[in-house]
Write a protein that holds these residues in place. Structure first.
Motif, PDB file in Angstrom:
ATOM      1  N   PRO A  94       0.953  -1.413   0.180  1.00 55.49           N
ATOM      2  CA  PRO A  94       0.088   0.037  -0.201  1.00 55.49           C
ATOM      3  C   PRO A  94       0.970   1.127  -0.181  1.00 55.49           C
ATOM      4  O   PRO A  94       0.694   2.439  -0.841  1.00 55.49           O
ATOM      5  N   GLN A  95       1.907   1.471   0.513  1.00 53.45           N
ATOM      6  CA  GLN A  95       2.656   2.131   0.853  1.00 53.45           C
ATOM      7  C   GLN A  95       3.616   2.740  -0.721  1.00 53.45           C
ATOM      8  O   GLN A  95       3.084   3.817  -1.561  1.00 53.45           O
ATOM      9  N   SER A  96       4.322   2.028  -0.723  1.00 49.78           N
ATOM     10  CA  SER A  96       4.583   1.869  -2.379  1.00 49.78           C
ATOM     11  C   SER A  96       4.363   2.015  -3.424  1.00 49.78           C
ATOM     12  O   SER A  96       4.121   2.488  -4.578  1.00 49.78           O
ATOM     13  N   ASN A  97       2.419   1.732  -3.108  1.00 48.90           N
ATOM     14  CA  ASN A  97       1.448   1.471  -4.360  1.00 48.90           C
ATOM     15  C   ASN A  97       0.356   2.453  -4.251  1.00 48.90           C
ATOM     16  O   ASN A  97      -0.223   2.733  -4.666  1.00 48.90           O
ATOM     17  N   ALA A  98       0.605   4.038  -3.125  1.00 44.16           N
ATOM     18  CA  ALA A  98      -0.514   4.755  -2.769  1.00 44.16           C
ATOM     19  C   ALA A  98      -1.728   4.794  -2.942  1.00 44.16           C
ATOM     20  O   ALA A  98      -2.719   5.185  -3.480  1.00 44.16           O
ATOM     21  N   TRP A  99      -2.021   3.625  -1.556  1.00 42.84           N
ATOM     22  CA  TRP A  99      -3.603   3.349  -1.246  1.00 42.84           C
ATOM     23  C   TRP A  99      -3.438   2.611  -0.087  1.00 42.84           C
ATOM     24  O   TRP A  99      -2.340   2.887   0.639  1.00 42.84           O
ATOM     25  N   SER A 100      -3.828   2.808   0.257  1.00 41.02           N
ATOM     26  CA  SER A 100      -5.014   2.453   1.709  1.00 41.02           C
ATOM     27  C   SER A 100      -5.292   1.000   1.880  1.00 41.02           C
ATOM     28  O   SER A 100      -6.594   1.069   1.958  1.00 41.02           O
ATOM     29  N   THR A 126       9.083  -2.355   5.048  1.00 43.08           N
ATOM     30  CA  THR A 126       9.609  -1.409   3.564  1.00 43.08           C
ATOM     31  C   THR A 126       7.514  -1.178   3.524  1.00 43.08           C
ATOM     32  O   THR A 126       7.646   0.112   3.159  1.00 43.08           O
ATOM     33  N   GLU A 127       6.849  -1.087   3.996  1.00 43.64           N
ATOM     34  CA  GLU A 127       5.324  -0.720   3.433  1.00 43.64           C
ATOM     35  C   GLU A 127       5.454   0.438   4.969  1.00 43.64           C
ATOM     36  O   GLU A 127       4.257   0.630   4.983  1.00 43.64           O
ATOM     37  N   GLN A 128       6.185   0.557   5.664  1.00 43.51           N
ATOM     38  CA  GLN A 128       6.490   1.795   6.421  1.00 43.51           C
ATOM     39  C   GLN A 128       4.957   1.543   7.599  1.00 43.51           C
ATOM     40  O   GLN A 128       3.684   2.497   7.724  1.00 43.51           O
ATOM     41  N   LEU A 129       4.193   0.151   7.709  1.00 44.77           N
ATOM     42  CA  LEU A 129       2.854  -0.069   8.203  1.00 44.77           C
ATOM     43  C   LEU A 129       2.929   0.171   9.680  1.00 44.77           C
ATOM     44  O   LEU A 129       4.396  -0.188  10.271  1.00 44.77           O
ATOM     45  N   ASP A 130       1.875   0.097  10.770  1.00 43.20           N
ATOM     46  CA  ASP A 130       2.136   0.320  12.393  1.00 43.20           C
ATOM     47  C   ASP A 130       0.911  -0.975  12.379  1.00 43.20           C
ATOM     48  O   ASP A 130      -0.299  -1.266  11.833  1.00 43.20           O
ATOM     49  N   SER A 131       0.579  -0.887  14.102  1.00 37.64           N
ATOM     50  CA  SER A 131       0.465  -2.760  14.376  1.00 37.64           C
ATOM     51  C   SER A 131      -1.241  -1.884  13.880  1.00 37.64           C
ATOM     52  O   SER A 131      -2.292  -2.892  13.930  1.00 37.64           O
ATOM     53  N   GLU A 132      -1.417  -0.760  14.142  1.00 35.99           N
ATOM     54  CA  GLU A 132      -3.497  -0.066  14.446  1.00 35.99           C
ATOM     55  C   GLU A 132      -3.663  -0.721  13.054  1.00 35.99           C
ATOM     56  O   GLU A 132      -5.207  -1.115  12.921  1.00 35.99           O
ATOM     57  N   THR A 133      -2.668  -0.360  12.052  1.00 36.60           N
ATOM     58  CA  THR A 133      -3.430  -0.406  10.454  1.00 36.60           C
ATOM     59  C   THR A 133      -3.869  -2.538  10.385  1.00 36.60           C
ATOM     60  O   THR A 133      -4.072  -2.756  10.047  1.00 36.60           O
ATOM     61  N   LEU A 138      -6.754  -7.148  10.098  1.00 37.27           N
ATOM     62  CA  LEU A 138      -7.636  -8.357  10.879  1.00 37.27           C
ATOM     63  C   LEU A 138      -9.157  -8.404  11.367  1.00 37.27           C
ATOM     64  O   LEU A 138      -9.588  -9.296  11.504  1.00 37.27           O
ATOM     65  N   GLU A 139      -9.696  -6.998  11.715  1.00 38.42           N
ATOM     66  CA  GLU A 139     -10.386  -6.982  12.619  1.00 38.42           C
ATOM     67  C   GLU A 139     -11.884  -7.359  11.721  1.00 38.42           C
ATOM     68  O   GLU A 139     -13.131  -7.475  10.908  1.00 38.42           O
ATOM     69  N   ARG A 140     -11.476  -6.216   9.968  1.00 33.98           N
ATOM     70  CA  ARG A 140     -12.269  -6.414   8.501  1.00 33.98           C
ATOM     71  C   ARG A 140     -12.142  -7.663   7.849  1.00 33.98           C
ATOM     72  O   ARG A 140     -13.280  -7.697   7.585  1.00 33.98           O
ATOM     73  N   HIS A 141     -10.664  -8.544   8.017  1.00 33.57           N
ATOM     74  CA  HIS A 141     -10.926  -9.635   7.126  1.00 33.57           C
ATOM     75  C   HIS A 141     -10.858 -10.942   7.974  1.00 33.57           C
ATOM     76  O   HIS A 141      -9.207 -11.092   8.021  1.00 33.57           O
ATOM     77  N   PRO A 142     -11.975 -11.019   8.914  1.00 33.17           N
ATOM     78  CA  PRO A 142     -11.309 -12.051   9.953  1.00 33.17           C
ATOM     79  C   PRO A 142     -10.732 -13.225   9.523  1.00 33.17           C
ATOM     80  O   PRO A 142      -9.774 -14.455  10.050  1.00 33.17           O
ATOM     81  N   ARG A 157       6.525  -6.164  20.799  1.00 35.34           N
ATOM     82  CA  ARG A 157       5.992  -5.946  21.376  1.00 35.34           C
ATOM     83  C   ARG A 157       4.359  -5.213  20.745  1.00 35.34           C
ATOM     84  O   ARG A 157       2.814  -5.654  21.395  1.00 35.34           O
ATOM     85  N   HIS A 158       4.173  -4.824  19.800  1.00 36.81           N
ATOM     86  CA  HIS A 158       3.174  -4.675  19.155  1.00 36.81           C
ATOM     87  C   HIS A 158       2.103  -5.532  18.304  1.00 36.81           C
ATOM     88  O   HIS A 158       1.373  -5.468  17.896  1.00 36.81           O
ATOM     89  N   ILE A 159       3.077  -6.464  18.205  1.00 36.32           N
ATOM     90  CA  ILE A 159       3.176  -7.493  16.474  1.00 36.32           C
ATOM     91  C   ILE A 159       2.461  -8.699  17.332  1.00 36.32           C
ATOM     92  O   ILE A 159       1.317  -9.373  17.321  1.00 36.32           O
ATOM     93  N   VAL A 160       3.107  -9.507  18.887  1.00 39.82           N
ATOM     94  CA  VAL A 160       3.166  -9.986  19.200  1.00 39.82           C
ATOM     95  C   VAL A 160       2.041 -10.615  19.517  1.00 39.82           C
ATOM     96  O   VAL A 160       1.186 -11.676  19.751  1.00 39.82           O
ATOM     97  N   PRO A 161       0.850  -9.744  19.906  1.00 37.30           N
ATOM     98  CA  PRO A 161      -0.414 -10.018  20.966  1.00 37.30           C
ATOM     99  C   PRO A 161      -1.266 -10.306  19.443  1.00 37.30           C
ATOM    100  O   PRO A 161      -2.391 -10.791  19.768  1.00 37.30           O
ATOM    101  N   LEU A 162      -1.147  -9.233  18.810  1.00 32.88           N
ATOM    102  CA  LEU A 162      -2.365  -9.168  17.721  1.00 32.88           C
ATOM    103  C   LEU A 162      -1.627 -10.843  16.494  1.00 32.88           C
ATOM    104  O   LEU A 162      -3.075 -12.160  16.396  1.00 32.88           O
ATOM    105  N   VAL A 163      -0.798 -11.091  17.519  1.00 35.02           N
ATOM    106  CA  VAL A 163      -0.653 -12.758  16.125  1.00 35.02           C
ATOM    107  C   VAL A 163      -1.626 -14.080  17.343  1.00 35.02           C
ATOM    108  O   VAL A 163      -1.989 -14.360  17.713  1.00 35.02           O
TER     109      VAL A 163
END
Length: 186
Positions: A94-100, A126-133, A138-142, A157-163
């Motif tokens: 999404p970052q490299s190809n300019a979409w969200s 690389t895509e400068q993603l954040d854990s909230e995104t 994951l919430e929207r597409h379970p 610390r941001h990603i392990v809880p999501l896993v």
């Protein structure tokens, strides 16, 4: 393909890849090209399929994004093309190809991939993603299988809880340099 920040003599060709896979005794691999992200995604997607055709153990991965600009087919047509070409997974940049990932304009693509069970590969760094995104996705597409690459020690610390909370989230260990991190998951 060549990476923008890599030294010019760094290995990046298909023969380099095959040599390295052989050296590591890897019998099959999903393969993508940097040109799919930095150039014309569909043209390079098709070119990758042609390039890998002689190697039944190398499986092309397509880079896709929402269809609104006409560069990529609408989701249903895209899925039909992917099935016809034997595409097993896609990358989303999404970052490299300019979409969200958060935009409602991305929903049709993501919902189609989810319904078809197509794994999506995201590069966290690389895509400068954040854990909230990632959590939003994951919430929207379970039921969308998400493979997250480039997770470094600082993001753990941001990603392990999501896993632990989302069974459809999977970590690649390409940058996962956490002391005993893999053992901890086991």
């Amino acid at each position: 393909g060549p990476r923008s920040l890599a030294h010019g003599s760094a290995p990046w060709t298909l023969p380099h890849l095959i040599e390295e896979l052989d050296h590591c005794s890897i019998s099959a691999a999903l393969v993508a090209s940097t040109l799919q992200v930095g150039y014309d995604a569909m043209r390079e997607n098709r070119r990758l399929v042609e390039m890998l055709a002689p190697y039944d153990w190398l499986h092309p991965v397509w880079n896709v994004h929402p269809h609104w600009t006409g560069e990529v087919p609408a989701p249903d047509r895209l899925l039909a093309l992917m099935k016809a070409q034997g595409i097993r997974a896609v990358t989303l940049c999404p970052q490299s190809n300019a979409w969200s990932l958060r935009s409602r304009t991305s929903h049709a693509l993501l919902a189609t991939l989810e319904e078809a069970g197509v794994p999506v590969i995201l590069s966290y760094g690389t895509e400068q993603l954040d854990s909230e995104t990632i959590e939003f996705l994951l919430e929207r597409h379970p039921r969308l299988p998400v493979i997250l690459r480039e997770v470094r020690r600082g993001e753990a610390r941001h990603i392990v809880p999501l896993v632990l909370q989302y069974p459809n989230l999977h970590l690649a260990f390409d940058h996962f340099q956490i002391h005993c991190g893999i053992e901890w998951f086991v």
